[in-house]
Each structure stands twice: as structure tokens, then as C-alpha cells.
Design an enzyme around this catalytic site. Sequence first.
Site, PDB file in Angstrom:
ATOM      1  N   ASP A 120       0.830  -1.209   0.000  1.00 59.54           N
ATOM      2  CA  ASP A 120       0.000   0.000   0.000  1.00 59.54           C
ATOM      3  C   ASP A 120       0.867   1.263   0.000  1.00 59.54           C
ATOM      4  O   ASP A 120       2.051   1.222   0.359  1.00 59.54           O
ATOM      5  CB  ASP A 120      -0.984   0.016   1.185  1.00 59.54           C
ATOM      6  CG  ASP A 120      -0.307  -0.040   2.548  1.00 59.54           C
ATOM      7  OD1 ASP A 120       0.715  -0.740   2.697  1.00 59.54           O
ATOM      8  OD2 ASP A 120      -0.793   0.643   3.478  1.00 59.54           O
TER       9      ASP A 120
ATOM     10  N   GLU B  48      -0.034  -1.275   5.638  1.00 60.85           N
ATOM     11  CA  GLU B  48       1.088  -0.890   6.507  1.00 60.85           C
ATOM     12  C   GLU B  48       0.977   0.571   6.880  1.00 60.85           C
ATOM     13  O   GLU B  48       1.226   0.966   8.018  1.00 60.85           O
ATOM     14  CB  GLU B  48       2.422  -1.153   5.789  1.00 60.85           C
ATOM     15  CG  GLU B  48       3.653  -1.003   6.681  1.00 60.85           C
ATOM     16  CD  GLU B  48       4.223   0.415   6.735  1.00 60.85           C
ATOM     17  OE1 GLU B  48       5.116   0.659   7.575  1.00 60.85           O
ATOM     18  OE2 GLU B  48       3.793   1.287   5.946  1.00 60.85           O
TER      19      GLU B  48
HETATM   20 ZN   LIG Z   1       6.834   2.246   3.901  1.00 66.72          ZN
END
Ligand SMILES: [Zn+2]
Length: 383
Positions: free
Chosen positions: A72, A134
Site C-alpha cells: 500500500d 502498513e
Molecule cells: Zn513504507
Amino acid sequence: MSRSRELLSHLIAFDTTSRESNLDLIRFVHDYLAEAGVSCELIYNETRSKANLFATLGPDDRPGIVLSGHTDVVPVDGQPWTVEPFALTERDGRLYGRGSADMKGFIACVLALVPQLIEAPLRMPVHIALSYDEEVGCLGVHSLLAELQKRTHTPLLCIIGEPTELKPVLGHKGKLAMRCDVHGAACHSAYAPQGVNAIEYATQLISELCRIGADLRTPEQQDARFTPPFSTVQTGVILGGQALNIVPADCRFDFEVRALPTHDPREVAAQLARFAEHAVLPRMQAVNASSSIRFTELSSYPALATDARSEAAQLISQLCGSNDFSTVAFGTEGGLFDAIGIATVVCGPGSMEQGHKPDEFVSIEQLAACDAMLERLVLHLRL
Ligand SMILES: [Zn+2]
């Protein structure tokens, strides 16, 4: 054109902003690996809108090395980009696009290495681990780590390819993000003492947070490897109130603790909760018994502090040609890998100076240097 660069152009073209699905990118990687004869495991989220990917190359009957990246990226909304963010643009030796540095550049290099990993042959496995979510608090990787823990052979070590300009990084602070909901009682502001002003009580809690934060700066608690060298506490969002002539019944604020490896950030939250319970709530409830203060954890990840003498540190220094170990200010999934017994280091192409910003880029030179570093890994792992 190098293979890693070609792969990077594909990866950047997928808009994997954390709020979007990452499945198109995951399918692309799945098909790329399948074409090379490598099977992979997809670990979906509950709504099956996102997935982690885990693949093993080489012998799977012994501990190996994980090459890890998150798929992401952060949003581009409102940022003044001068190039298309979800397309690769080359300009003056730089490759521009959202995620080029953080951290699709590393993923591209890892994927480009697949033919060499297959050909080697390897004396221990290399695992490719790609996660989602993340950037919104290391949320996605947990299910991937749960799968890893079920395996007979836990990997020996993990390289997280966050952008460090390919310098070996052994540590970062941990983070705890919390929400506090203060519920008081509304009334006409002309009768203010009959209400419980949630904003005013929230500010008492925030002031206490400032005081706790100031206490964390004493010289004996400091660790010079980190910048700043102490744990920090800060309130980043506050919401409350409808109109000036209404005593506000509700106020919400979000705060975070960025903690040194030796410091448990939950101690700060616990300290504040005790203050709330003993010093604030009784005064609120004396006016209105239904008053409440509620704390919710939004996200957290542990600090990373890998020993410079560990096998993981020695390997990464060999691969980078440097034992000038450092730390980074930003967080990674590394602390979570480390927490399940996988020694972890952070090292990847590009710089976080460009991460999260408009016109994010990775230089062609850094991408090539990462290819070379990973090729040294294959040499190291060759039978
Ligand atoms: Zn990163």
C-alpha cells in the site's frame, strides 16, 4: 531497461492507496510468480478486498530469509504533483511515481530477482512477503505473521526494504496510537456549571499527556541512537462542540506515543488512564453520574532494536558493504517480525525524504544498487 525498472512501472500503475483494494497488484505478482513456476499463498482480509502474499523459493524444509515489503501507499490527495502519480515517469535519472521509494522500488527489485533465485540453487529458502495496510498502522501484516508462526520452520531473518538509501538500519521506535472519548453533559451555556464540559476535561487530560511526555526526556532515559533521543507523546487530532452557547457533551482526541525500544508506550496510556480515573472522572461524575472517559487503541507496532552482533546484522552489513548501522525515525513492520522471533533489519532503495511527498521518486542508481545488493544475497545463499 532493467527488469526491476520494468516491474516498478507495473507496480506503480496500481493505485494501492491504503483505502483502495490491493488485489490487482497482488494478482499481478501472483501471475508473475506463477509464470516462473512459483506458487504463492494469499492471505485475505475479512472482506476479501485486500491480501497479503507469501511465496517461497528454494528448499522449504529449513529456516530461510524473508524479503518483505508493503504494497500500500499513502494518498496523493491535495499534493501538488507535477507528474502522474500512478504512472512511472523518468526524469534526470529519477523514476517518479507514488510508492517508487516507499516501497514498490524494493518489491520490484525482489521480483526481478526471481529468475536468479530459481536458477541458483539455494541452500536455504528465500521468502517473499508482501503486506497490505502498513501505512495505516501495520494492520495487514498480522495475519501474514500468524501464518508464518504456523510453519514448521520459522525464518531465520527478515529484510524489510523500506527506503534507507540502502544503508543498514537496525532499529526504530515503537508506536502506540490511542483515541480518548470524553463524554460529559450538555446544557445551555448560561447554566454552564450544571453541565459537564467535555472539551474542558479533555484539555486536562491533554495537559497531563504533555506533562508525562516532558518526564520522558530525562538524560538517563535517553538513547542517542534515535532522533529525538527520547520517547515522545503528542496529541494530533481533537474534535468537540457544536456551538458556543452549548456546553459540549462530547470531545474526542487522538494521541500517539513514539517509544524507545526500552520503553513500553502502553505505560503512558496506563498512566493517563489512572489520572483520568482518579483525578478527572470523579469531578465529572459529581455533576453528572453518566459522565465517562473511554480509551481505545487505534494501532500499534513495537520498536525494533536488532543486535549489531546478530547474524541478521552481519548479513546485511555484508550485503551493503557497510557496518555503519543506524536507526530511522519512521516505523516499519520490522518490530512485528522481530517479536515472533525473526531477527530483522531494514534496508531498501530510495530515501524517506521522498516518501509520502508529491513527486516521490527513486533514483535509477538506487534501484540498480538494490538489484546488485540482492544479487549478492543470491551468491551468499547459493549451494
Ligand atoms: Zn513504507
